[in-house]
Write an enzyme that holds these catalytic residues in place. Structure first.
Site, short mmCIF file in Angstrom:
data_model
loop_
_atom_site.label_atom_id
_atom_site.label_comp_id
_atom_site.label_asym_id
_atom_site.label_seq_id
_atom_site.Cartn_x
_atom_site.Cartn_y
_atom_site.Cartn_z
N TYR A 1 0.85 -1.29 -0.19
CA TYR A 1 0.07 0.04 0.06
C TYR A 1 0.92 1.20 0.02
O TYR A 1 1.64 1.51 0.80
CB TYR A 1 -0.84 -0.06 1.03
CG TYR A 1 -2.08 1.28 1.19
CD1 TYR A 1 -3.18 0.50 0.62
CD2 TYR A 1 -1.82 2.29 1.53
CE1 TYR A 1 -4.42 1.28 0.61
CE2 TYR A 1 -3.04 3.23 1.32
CZ TYR A 1 -4.15 2.86 0.78
OH TYR A 1 -5.11 3.59 0.62
N TYR B 1 -5.26 5.02 -7.80
CA TYR B 1 -5.71 4.94 -6.49
C TYR B 1 -7.03 4.44 -6.43
O TYR B 1 -8.04 5.19 -6.02
CB TYR B 1 -5.59 6.46 -5.92
CG TYR B 1 -5.62 6.68 -4.64
CD1 TYR B 1 -4.90 5.77 -3.71
CD2 TYR B 1 -6.56 7.52 -4.04
CE1 TYR B 1 -4.90 6.08 -2.33
CE2 TYR B 1 -6.63 7.80 -2.45
CZ TYR B 1 -5.90 6.92 -1.79
OH TYR B 1 -6.00 7.01 -0.41
#
Length: 386
Positions: free
Chosen positions: A283, A333
């Site tokens: 992440y 994203y």
């Protein structure tokens, strides 16, 4: 019985306008079901997650026309939600509570004629209590808190801006090989250093993109997945960690993440160690989170994440291919669905020009809040125990 991911659905990602998050989520679930060779009527579970752009909630089931579901819920641990959704779906399948569960994330914070930076301003919070005091000192945004975290790591371990820049440059090299990536133009370390400050020590190229879109996966039993349209991606292990840093003297804020807890849990369940991991999908809301996650998972010693990244290990040709689709820094994203979707693509061998040389064991991380929540998945194209 084990569980596996049988379907992946991805809508258009990036500057996609004119569709609500609910509409995007519905499209992603339909695409994931079609990818698996299933009808929507085959689903008996649905778990939904949304970003800061609002919707969808459990009303998505009605939008899709789903009937007689045995599992329906909305989850939220921010960027850690994707891993958590998949693990709860797997547990539901393994317990018999449901047989075929769709997990979906959708968001649409971008608006036409508005900058990416303004995407989340509508969600400005009301400050009160201790938070009000820190806000008065200038800590008013997620960027500022992550900058504080990165600054502390630098102060404690000597991590440098150039080492963070190495992560941005390597990630962009991967993105150049991904036709879905929003940012594919090559960048250099000099470009990183010259990019404007967002919140010192974070340059613009240390920060993730903002994207509209949706991604869904279908989780079912491994045996059933093997009979469906696409190669199953087996779920070997999962774990969560929620450190709850108090952000006061003695806190580990900025120095450690929930990966230190969720990683060992997931790897123990999977029966692997970091030495077995071929590909990492971490992440990367900021370059810093990649660096600190590498340390907390044990790919390098605490404090050596900067040197490890600067060695080129994460970039194409490196010893630990990481964020092979360009991650959230250069790809798209979609919170935790960004690393998860790329892991599924890599596990299936569908990476094309960016396919990693080995893909037997893949690690996927999710990081939510401001280092408050963490999820880890261990995936493989091979059945667990085979």
């Amino acid at each position: 019985m084990n569980a596996a991911i049988a379907g992946l659905g991805m809508t258009e990602l990036g500057k996609v306008y004119g569709r609500s998050p609910r509409r995007l989520a519905a499209d992603a679930v339909r695409l994931a079901a079609a990818d698996a060779g299933l009808d929507l009527a085959d689903l008996d579970g649905l778990i939904v997650s949304h970003g800061l752009g609002g919707s969808p909630g459990i009303e998505l089931a009605e939008t899709l026309g789903l009937r007689d579901l045995r599992l329906l819920t909305k989850m939220d641990s921010f960027g850690a939600t994707a891993g958590a959704m998949v693990s709860y779906a797997a547990m539901s399948v393994l317990s018999g509570a449901a047989t075929t569960v769709a997990c979906v994330f959708a968001d649409a914070p971008l608006q036409p004629q508005q900058s990416s930076g303004s995407a989340y301003q509508r969600d400005a919070r009301e400050w009160y209590g201790f938070g009000g005091m820190t806000a008065a000192l200038g800590l008013r945004s997620v960027n500022a808190y992550y900058a504080l975290a990165a600054q502390r790591h630098m102060a404690r371990y000597g991590t440098t801006s150039e080492q963070l820049g190495a992560i941005a440059v390597g990630t962009r090299q991967w993105a150049a090989r991904n036709p879905l990536a929003q940012m594919r133009e090559p960048i250099t370390l000099a470009d990183h250093q010259a990019s404007r400050w967002v919140a010192e020590p974070l340059h613009l190229l240390d920060c993730c993109l903002v994207s509209n879109g949706a991604i869904a996966v279908i989780v079912t039993g491994a045996d059933r997945a093997a009979s469906l349209a696409r190669p199953p991606v087996h779920l070997w292990g999962w774990g969560q960690g929620h450190p709850g840093h108090p952000r006061e003297r003695g806190s580990g804020f900025g120095l450690t993440t929930g990966a230190a807890v969720s990683g060992p849990i997931a790897m123990k369940m999977a029966g692997v160690t970091v030495d077995d991991v071929d590909v990492c999908q971490l992440y990367d809301c900021y370059t810093y989170t990649v660096l600190v996650s590498l340390e907390d998972y044990g790919f390098c010693a605490k404090g050596e994440g900067g040197a490890f990244a600067a060695s080129g290990a994460l970039a194409p040709g490196g010893s630990l291919p990481t964020n092979t689709g360009g991650g959230q820094l250069s790809g798209y994203y979609m919170w935790g669905m960004t690393p998860l979707s790329e892991a599924v693509i890599q596990a299936r061998g569908d990476g094309g020009e960016r396919q990693a040389p080995a893909n037997d064991v893949l690690l996927v991380s999710g990081n939510g809040g401001i280092l408050d929540h963490h999820s880890t998945l261990i995936l493989s194209p091979h059945p667990k125990g085979a």
